[in-house]
Design a protein around this motif. Structure first.
Motif, mmCIF file in Angstrom:
data_model
loop_
_atom_site.group_PDB
_atom_site.id
_atom_site.type_symbol
_atom_site.label_atom_id
_atom_site.label_comp_id
_atom_site.label_asym_id
_atom_site.label_seq_id
_atom_site.Cartn_x
_atom_site.Cartn_y
_atom_site.Cartn_z
ATOM 1 N N TRP A 34 0.859 -1.187 0.000
ATOM 2 C CA TRP A 34 0.000 0.000 0.000
ATOM 3 C C TRP A 34 0.893 1.235 0.000
ATOM 4 O O TRP A 34 1.808 1.335 0.810
ATOM 5 N N ASP B 155 0.551 7.375 -1.778
ATOM 6 C CA ASP B 155 0.416 8.135 -3.025
ATOM 7 C C ASP B 155 1.037 7.325 -4.159
ATOM 8 O O ASP B 155 2.237 7.036 -4.127
ATOM 9 N N MET B 156 0.244 6.957 -5.162
ATOM 10 C CA MET B 156 0.752 6.150 -6.279
ATOM 11 C C MET B 156 1.819 6.885 -7.088
ATOM 12 O O MET B 156 2.541 6.254 -7.863
ATOM 13 N N GLU C 240 -3.131 2.233 -3.723
ATOM 14 C CA GLU C 240 -3.059 3.453 -2.924
ATOM 15 C C GLU C 240 -4.086 3.381 -1.799
ATOM 16 O O GLU C 240 -5.219 2.954 -2.025
#
Length: 112
Positions: free
Chosen positions: A64, A67-68, A94
């Motif tokens: 996880w 922020d991608m 995300e």
């Protein structure tokens, strides 16, 4: 038989059952995604070793990111860490993590 280690009220850091190791989500310290990724992967290694497993035995990883946009930076650390020929099944998405300071969390399942 189910074995649990580092048991808290909310979760165990390690759960072993039928030759499979399940780790709680690991986060790391640092200011950057790369620093946090390196630190949480070090935590994964330590817990796997304690459970009688190793990085080469990871079956699945779920990552996880807060922020991608940090995907490439995290992957640079991940790719250097995973032994060649031993890439696990993996997902990355995300999510809002437990604390604002966390940028990455890694969840692992491995064979013993």
């Amino acid at each position: 038989m189910i074995e649990r280690s580092h048991v808290g009220q909310r979760m165990s850091q390690i759960v072993k059952h039928n030759g499979v190791v399940y780790l709680a989500g690991q986060v790391g310290e640092g200011d950057t995604v790369a620093e946090q990724t390196r630190d949480c992967l070090k935590n994964v290694e330590t817990l796997l070793e304690e459970a009688g497993s190793k990085v080469e035995n990871i079956l699945q990883a779920v990552i996880w990111l807060a922020d991608m946009d940090d995907f490439a930076e995290m992957n640079a650390v991940w790719d250097a860490w995973v032994p060649e020929g031993h890439a696990p099944a993996r997902a990355c998405g995300e999510a809002k993590l437990a604390l604002p300071k966390f940028k990455v969390e890694v969840i692992v399942i491995a064979a013993c």
